[in-house]
Design a protein around this motif. Structure first.
Motif: not given
Ligand code: NAD
Length: 361
Positions: A18-21, A25-30
């Motif tokens: 799952i790619f989360n943007y 907040t600019g969050l980039k997480s996987i």
């Protein structure tokens, strides 16, 4: 991106990525969920200044696979998963970044639980917990189960004893010499256990204050230079600092009969586990011997309350699990890490089969 995502998923049997943007907040997480055969995925959240998305993705996948093995061998009812946040933990953290992450975790509706790892702290997950019910390892004042270094160190101690039983015919550590790399949280607690049993300790660290804190309390421990730790005349080498320290350069220096410590990913490559095996050095696979911390957070979730004695009783079983692994290794003449993988895979397979039975409503 250069990574062929579905090929990686196929090769490593990864169920879901799952790619989360989050724009605000600019969050980039996987989030990588490797295997949920035995239960929801569990695995910490790493924050790291990755060079690019490929590097972050591959780290999430690799770490999630490791968690599947660790959760299985530790006898928990969880599968493996891992989150990575792309960003510098020193400069890019905020309340809102972790709340944004919390919302993405919540969307998975209990399919995945996360908590601290490299670059994240209990405080970060206090923020995330405003938005999600699926978090572990919060500070004790927020209901968390507390410092994982305590059960982790106890597991290392019990694991060292199991290895001593095989290599020296007796699990007493009295008068044995143990070279400990790293006087951090886990290393210091391990030293306390070993001293209580009458072992002689050699220790190194690269941070002077950490060494001083230990030697002020226990003047009998002998400090050696960080680079000299591998070549010490000792019975047991206990890495409690960095990964990849068992490699082509360090192996020829080792004079110990056992390698057993808390560091993650101790073997630079799996072939180094075979080299140790061929040299007659007994290696306690890292994800088995260092599973005390995981046992604590899994217990927190499974039992829905915190009980230190219960966690320590579960952690004590690392002794027997390692004896089983050493026996499989001996019988089949395979390296111990292969024996551990086999045991972990067999448990997942068998529980998967059991779960196929219809149990009615
Ligand atoms: P920590 O940061 O408290 O301790 C690590 C120590 O290693 C520090 O004192 C650091 O200065 C020292 N160090 C770093 N580089 C070194 C070098 N080249 N030579 C000698 N010492 C060096 O971390 P910790 O929580 O004690 O964890 C230790 C290891 O165990 C890590 O690899 C961690 O991933 C692993 N581990 C920890 C837990 C846990 O519950 N804390 C659980 C499983 C695995």
């Amino acid at each position: 991106m250069n990574v062929d995502i579905f090929k990686e998923m196929e090769d490593k049997n990864v169920e879901q990525i799952i790619f989360n943007y989050d724009k605000s907040t600019g969050l980039k997480s996987i989030i990588a969920i490797n295997d949920t055969t035995i239960g929801p995925a569990l695995g910490g959240c790493r924050m790291w200044d990755y060079e690019n998305t490929d590097e972050a993705l591959m780290d999430a996948i690799r770490l999630s696979v490791g968690m599947t093995y660790k959760c299985s061998i530790a006898g928990t009812n969880f599968g493996g998963g891992k989150t990575v946040i792309m960003g510098d933990p020193k400069t890019d953290k905020s309340e809102t970044l972790f709340r944004a992450l919390g919302r993405f975790i919540q969307m998975l509706n209990g399919r995945y639980y996360t908590g601290t790892d490299v670059g994240t702290t209990g405080e970060d997950f206090v923020h995330a917990s405003q938005e999600s019910d699926y978090l572990v390892g919060l500070p004790t004042e927020y209901g968390g189960s507390g410092d994982t270094a305590i059960p982790t160190a106890y597991g290392i101690y019990m694991g060292i004893k199991a290895a001593a039983k095989i290599s020296f015919g007796d699990d007493s550590l009295k008068d044995l010499t143990v070279a400990v790399q790293g006087a951090g949280k886990v290393g210091s607690f391990v030293v306390e256990h070993l001293l209580k049993e009458g072992a002689n300790i050699l220790i190194c660290d690269v941070v002077e204050e950490n060494l001083k804190a230990l030697t002020d309390k226990y003047p009998q421990v002998k400090v050696v230079a960080p680079d000299a730790i591998y070549e010490q005349e000792c019975d047991i080498f206990t890495p409690c600092a960095l990964g990849a320290i068992i490699n082509d350069n360090t192996i020829p220096k080792l004079k110990c009969k056992i390698v057993a410590g808390s560091a993650n990913n101790q073997l630079a490559e799996s072939r180094h586990g075979k080299v140790l095996h061929d040299m007659g050095i007994l290696y306690a696979p890292d994800y088995v011997i260092n599973s005390g911390g995981l046992i604590q957070v899994a217990d927190e979730l499974e039992m829905k309350n915190n009980n230190h004695d219960r966690v320590m009783a579960k952690t004590r079983k690392i002794y027997n699990i390692l004896l089983d692994i050493f026996e499989i290794s001996r019988k089949n003449n395979i390296p111990t890490y292969e024996a551990a993988n086999k045991l972990a895979e067999d448990r997942i397979e068998t529980i998967g089969q059991i779960k196929r039975k219809y149990v009615g409503y």
